[in-house]
Design a protein around this motif. Structure first.
Motif, PDB file in Angstrom:
ATOM      1  N   GLY A 131       0.786  -1.229   0.000  1.00  0.00           N
ATOM      2  CA  GLY A 131       0.000   0.000   0.000  1.00  0.00           C
ATOM      3  C   GLY A 131       0.816   1.275   0.000  1.00  0.00           C
ATOM      4  O   GLY A 131       0.315   2.338  -0.356  1.00  0.00           O
ATOM      5  N   TYR A 132       2.096   1.187   0.408  1.00  0.00           N
ATOM      6  CA  TYR A 132       2.939   2.378   0.432  1.00  0.00           C
ATOM      7  C   TYR A 132       3.673   2.547  -0.893  1.00  0.00           C
ATOM      8  O   TYR A 132       4.115   1.564  -1.497  1.00  0.00           O
ATOM      9  CB  TYR A 132       3.971   2.292   1.571  1.00  0.00           C
ATOM     10  CG  TYR A 132       3.359   2.559   2.929  1.00  0.00           C
ATOM     11  CD1 TYR A 132       3.230   3.860   3.415  1.00  0.00           C
ATOM     12  CD2 TYR A 132       2.910   1.503   3.724  1.00  0.00           C
ATOM     13  CE1 TYR A 132       2.671   4.098   4.654  1.00  0.00           C
ATOM     14  CE2 TYR A 132       2.346   1.744   4.966  1.00  0.00           C
ATOM     15  CZ  TYR A 132       2.226   3.040   5.429  1.00  0.00           C
ATOM     16  OH  TYR A 132       1.672   3.284   6.657  1.00  0.00           O
ATOM     17  N   LYS A 133       3.808   3.792  -1.315  1.00  0.00           N
ATOM     18  CA  LYS A 133       4.578   4.087  -2.528  1.00  0.00           C
ATOM     19  C   LYS A 133       5.443   5.318  -2.289  1.00  0.00           C
ATOM     20  O   LYS A 133       5.095   6.197  -1.485  1.00  0.00           O
ATOM     21  CB  LYS A 133       3.639   4.337  -3.708  1.00  0.00           C
ATOM     22  CG  LYS A 133       2.718   5.526  -3.530  1.00  0.00           C
ATOM     23  CD  LYS A 133       1.841   5.747  -4.750  1.00  0.00           C
ATOM     24  CE  LYS A 133       0.961   6.994  -4.562  1.00  0.00           C
ATOM     25  NZ  LYS A 133       0.112   7.254  -5.739  1.00  0.00           N
ATOM     26  N   ARG A 134       6.578   5.351  -2.973  1.00  0.00           N
ATOM     27  CA  ARG A 134       7.446   6.532  -2.854  1.00  0.00           C
ATOM     28  C   ARG A 134       6.719   7.738  -3.421  1.00  0.00           C
ATOM     29  O   ARG A 134       6.057   7.664  -4.453  1.00  0.00           O
ATOM     30  CB  ARG A 134       8.772   6.307  -3.584  1.00  0.00           C
ATOM     31  CG  ARG A 134       9.639   5.248  -2.922  1.00  0.00           C
ATOM     32  CD  ARG A 134      11.069   5.313  -3.403  1.00  0.00           C
ATOM     33  NE  ARG A 134      11.869   4.231  -2.818  1.00  0.00           N
ATOM     34  CZ  ARG A 134      13.174   4.116  -2.974  1.00  0.00           C
ATOM     35  NH1 ARG A 134      13.846   5.010  -3.687  1.00  0.00           N
ATOM     36  NH2 ARG A 134      13.822   3.110  -2.414  1.00  0.00           N
ATOM     37  N   ASP A 135       6.876   8.881  -2.741  1.00  0.00           N
ATOM     38  CA  ASP A 135       6.095  10.070  -3.096  1.00  0.00           C
ATOM     39  C   ASP A 135       6.977  11.304  -2.968  1.00  0.00           C
ATOM     40  O   ASP A 135       7.469  11.619  -1.883  1.00  0.00           O
ATOM     41  CB  ASP A 135       4.882  10.177  -2.155  1.00  0.00           C
ATOM     42  CG  ASP A 135       3.883  11.223  -2.600  1.00  0.00           C
ATOM     43  OD1 ASP A 135       4.256  12.129  -3.373  1.00  0.00           O
ATOM     44  OD2 ASP A 135       2.716  11.148  -2.163  1.00  0.00           O
ATOM     45  N   ASN A 136       7.161  12.001  -4.078  1.00  0.00           N
ATOM     46  CA  ASN A 136       7.963  13.239  -4.065  1.00  0.00           C
ATOM     47  C   ASN A 136       7.091  14.478  -4.257  1.00  0.00           C
ATOM     48  O   ASN A 136       7.614  15.562  -4.496  1.00  0.00           O
ATOM     49  CB  ASN A 136       9.030  13.186  -5.164  1.00  0.00           C
ATOM     50  CG  ASN A 136      10.062  12.111  -4.907  1.00  0.00           C
ATOM     51  OD1 ASN A 136      10.393  11.822  -3.755  1.00  0.00           O
ATOM     52  ND2 ASN A 136      10.573  11.500  -5.960  1.00  0.00           N
ATOM     53  N   SER A 137       5.774  14.314  -4.134  1.00  0.00           N
ATOM     54  CA  SER A 137       4.858  15.394  -4.497  1.00  0.00           C
ATOM     55  C   SER A 137       4.928  16.606  -3.579  1.00  0.00           C
ATOM     56  O   SER A 137       4.573  17.714  -3.985  1.00  0.00           O
ATOM     57  CB  SER A 137       3.420  14.866  -4.546  1.00  0.00           C
ATOM     58  OG  SER A 137       3.020  14.397  -3.264  1.00  0.00           O
ATOM     59  N   ILE A 138       5.359  16.416  -2.318  1.00  0.00           N
ATOM     60  CA  ILE A 138       5.368  17.564  -1.389  1.00  0.00           C
ATOM     61  C   ILE A 138       6.791  18.080  -1.124  1.00  0.00           C
ATOM     62  O   ILE A 138       7.000  18.903  -0.239  1.00  0.00           O
ATOM     63  CB  ILE A 138       4.654  17.237  -0.066  1.00  0.00           C
ATOM     64  CG1 ILE A 138       5.305  16.048   0.647  1.00  0.00           C
ATOM     65  CG2 ILE A 138       3.185  16.970  -0.304  1.00  0.00           C
ATOM     66  CD1 ILE A 138       4.756  15.812   2.060  1.00  0.00           C
ATOM     67  N   PHE A 139       7.774  17.594  -1.888  1.00  0.00           N
ATOM     68  CA  PHE A 139       9.125  18.140  -1.779  1.00  0.00           C
ATOM     69  C   PHE A 139       9.171  19.502  -2.452  1.00  0.00           C
ATOM     70  O   PHE A 139       8.545  19.719  -3.492  1.00  0.00           O
ATOM     71  CB  PHE A 139      10.149  17.223  -2.456  1.00  0.00           C
ATOM     72  CG  PHE A 139      10.578  16.062  -1.602  1.00  0.00           C
ATOM     73  CD1 PHE A 139      11.548  16.226  -0.632  1.00  0.00           C
ATOM     74  CD2 PHE A 139      10.014  14.812  -1.773  1.00  0.00           C
ATOM     75  CE1 PHE A 139      11.946  15.162   0.162  1.00  0.00           C
ATOM     76  CE2 PHE A 139      10.402  13.740  -0.987  1.00  0.00           C
ATOM     77  CZ  PHE A 139      11.377  13.921  -0.021  1.00  0.00           C
ATOM     78  N   ILE A 140       9.895  20.432  -1.860  1.00  0.00           N
ATOM     79  CA  ILE A 140      10.116  21.747  -2.484  1.00  0.00           C
ATOM     80  C   ILE A 140      11.601  22.061  -2.464  1.00  0.00           C
ATOM     81  O   ILE A 140      12.325  21.675  -1.547  1.00  0.00           O
ATOM     82  CB  ILE A 140       9.325  22.876  -1.780  1.00  0.00           C
ATOM     83  CG1 ILE A 140       9.649  22.930  -0.278  1.00  0.00           C
ATOM     84  CG2 ILE A 140       7.838  22.716  -2.012  1.00  0.00           C
ATOM     85  CD1 ILE A 140       9.045  24.137   0.410  1.00  0.00           C
ATOM     86  N   ASP A 141      12.061  22.741  -3.485  1.00  0.00           N
ATOM     87  CA  ASP A 141      13.479  23.093  -3.604  1.00  0.00           C
ATOM     88  C   ASP A 141      13.681  24.479  -3.012  1.00  0.00           C
ATOM     89  O   ASP A 141      13.832  25.473  -3.719  1.00  0.00           O
ATOM     90  CB  ASP A 141      13.899  23.049  -5.076  1.00  0.00           C
ATOM     91  CG  ASP A 141      15.396  23.253  -5.244  1.00  0.00           C
ATOM     92  OD1 ASP A 141      16.128  23.137  -4.233  1.00  0.00           O
ATOM     93  OD2 ASP A 141      15.834  23.552  -6.366  1.00  0.00           O
ATOM     94  N   ARG A 142      13.654  24.542  -1.679  1.00  0.00           N
ATOM     95  CA  ARG A 142      13.750  25.841  -1.018  1.00  0.00           C
ATOM     96  C   ARG A 142      14.390  25.652   0.347  1.00  0.00           C
ATOM     97  O   ARG A 142      13.714  25.560   1.358  1.00  0.00           O
ATOM     98  CB  ARG A 142      12.357  26.456  -0.892  1.00  0.00           C
ATOM     99  CG  ARG A 142      12.363  27.855  -0.243  1.00  0.00           C
ATOM    100  CD  ARG A 142      10.981  28.444  -0.245  1.00  0.00           C
ATOM    101  NE  ARG A 142      10.026  27.642   0.491  1.00  0.00           N
ATOM    102  CZ  ARG A 142       8.712  27.723   0.357  1.00  0.00           C
ATOM    103  NH1 ARG A 142       8.184  28.541  -0.523  1.00  0.00           N
ATOM    104  NH2 ARG A 142       7.901  26.963   1.081  1.00  0.00           N
ATOM    105  N   MET A 143      15.696  25.559   0.396  1.00  0.00           N
ATOM    106  CA  MET A 143      16.399  25.363   1.655  1.00  0.00           C
ATOM    107  C   MET A 143      16.900  26.710   2.176  1.00  0.00           C
ATOM    108  O   MET A 143      17.756  27.345   1.546  1.00  0.00           O
ATOM    109  CB  MET A 143      17.581  24.409   1.478  1.00  0.00           C
ATOM    110  CG  MET A 143      17.170  23.014   1.019  1.00  0.00           C
ATOM    111  SD  MET A 143      15.982  22.221   2.120  1.00  0.00           S
ATOM    112  CE  MET A 143      16.950  22.075   3.599  1.00  0.00           C
TER     113      MET A 143
END
Length: 406
Positions: free
Chosen positions: A59-71
């Motif tokens: 049921g789990y999948k890798r998810d990059n949808s909420i990553f932001i490039d703002r450090m």
């Protein structure tokens, strides 16, 4: 003569052909060796590739949808292991929070080697598989964004965290830390701790402008016990979208020879006294806050902060203790680390917890104690360098044991 010349010519020509075949054979062998070497190298890389538990959980999948490039700003770490290996156990005290995710108007930093997974609208920050720890951080929203106002969220935060803590659904759960409110200038949080026979569950509830996010650090306590460090760093690195990120400096140098363990200089306060090392100097003195510190080459390596809260009907020891948990005492952010204990010291009730102090110039680690006098509730924060926690602990014990009350 001509026959001899023809014979020599044939001999030379055939020799060149043999040499050419030998060279071709050598080239072929070298190529085969190179391919074999590359194949072996690739196999090694395959063997060293990081593995994650949630890759194999249904049921789990890798998810990059909420990553932001703002450090914003650097967050110092103390790593020596290669990036293609799991973290060493001690590295969990000071991780590389170099990834940024954004959820419900809250900026959240997570360790660089972690992967993010999702299932049914919830997220899991999974640490690389290791023989020395089993760690993950569950993140979920308590309701839909915007369902409650920001005022409601902050007002009812304790109620939400209390309900989630005591209705966790964890088998054989034991609440070892009731929810504690942490309030600073830019955010309001609570935390609680649950344990069963195998795992510890450190719950952090953060009020965002649109929601309450629940972070749950899940750790196999039979393997490691580093959740308090991750908790402190999570509290110090997260920030609401409308606020500025807290800049942090950390030193991983050893100041072993610069820490004086002998608390010999008596300090008289209103209603109590205690001893400190002679190399600690008073740098701030007011009715509400007194600060002593030891500096070396311009760096603060030991610090004692004493805050006093006047007694009244609305205040008790627990409330006074919680008031400076997670508090911003400019320019320092004070973050609790784990369980708050109650102990009797010299026939007086003390509250104690581990803490970290984060500032733009230094970060220190130690403990916080609270007690009461006739007129005040007193909180003392005793900290030293991150690298010398054993010596800091001995010094803190010497200071606490020197306490005397009128």
């Amino acid at each position: 003569m001509k026959k001899i010349l023809i014979f020599l010519f044939i001999l030379i020509f055939s020799s060149c052909g043999k040499n050419e075949n030998i060279n071709k054979s050598n080239d072929s062998n070298l190529k085969n060796q190179s391919i074999s070497s590359e194949s072996s190298s690739n196999e090694k890389k395959e063997k060293k590739r990081l593995e994650y538990k949630h890759d194999n959980i249904e049921g789990y999948k890798r998810d990059n949808s909420i990553f932001i490039d703002r450090m914003l700003g650097d967050y110092p770490d103390n790593l020596s292991s290669d990036s293609d290996e799991p973290y060493n156990a001690d590295e969990l005290k000071n991780l590389d929070y170099n990834k940024n995710i954004y959820l419900s108007a809250l900026n959240i930093r997570i360790p660089d080697r972690c992967k993010l997974y999702s299932k049914d609208g919830q997220y899991v920050v999974d640490f690389p598989k290791s023989d020395f720890y089993d760690l993950s951080i569950n993140i979920k929203k308590l309701f839909k964004d915007g369902e409650k106002s920001e005022v409601e969220i902050k007002t009812d935060l304790y109620k939400f965290s209390d309900k989630e803590t005591y209705n966790s659904g964890i088998e054989n759960a034991n609440v070892v830390q009731k929810p504690i409110v942490l309030e600073s200038e830019d955010k309001k949080s609570t935390y609680s701790i649950i344990e069963n026979n195998k795992f510890s569950y450190t719950n952090i509830f953060m009020a965002t402008p649109t929601n309450v996010l629940k972070f749950q650090i899940v750790e196999d306590k039979e393997k490691s016990q580093f959740s308090p460090y991750i908790m402190a760093d999570l509290l110090s690195t997260t920030y609401p979208e409308s606020e500025d990120f807290n800049m942090v400096a950390k030193s991983f140098k050893s100041f072993d020879k610069k820490i004086d363990l002998y608390a010999t200089e008596k300090i008289d306060m209103d209603g109590f006294s205690f001893n400190i090392p002679e190399n600690m100097k008073k740098i701030q003195d007011s009715e509400s806050l007194t600060v002593f510190e030891n500096q070396f080459s311009g760096k603060t390596i030991n610090q004692i902060l004493i805050s006093k809260i006047k007694k009244d009907d609305d205040m008790d020891l627990k409330k006074s203790f919680n008031q400076s948990q997670g508090t911003q005492i400019p320019p320092a952010f004070i973050s609790p680390m784990g369980i708050v204990k109650e102990e009797m010291v010299n026939d007086k009730l003390f509250m104690k917890s581990k803490v970290r102090i984060y500032t733009e110039q230094f970060s220190l680690e130690g403990e916080k104690i609270a007690f009461e006098t006739d007129d005040y509730f007193v909180n003392m924060i005793l900290t030293g360098p991150l690298k010398n926690t054993n010596k800091t602990q001995i010094l803190n014990e010497n200071i606490v044991n020197s306490l005397k009350f009128e």
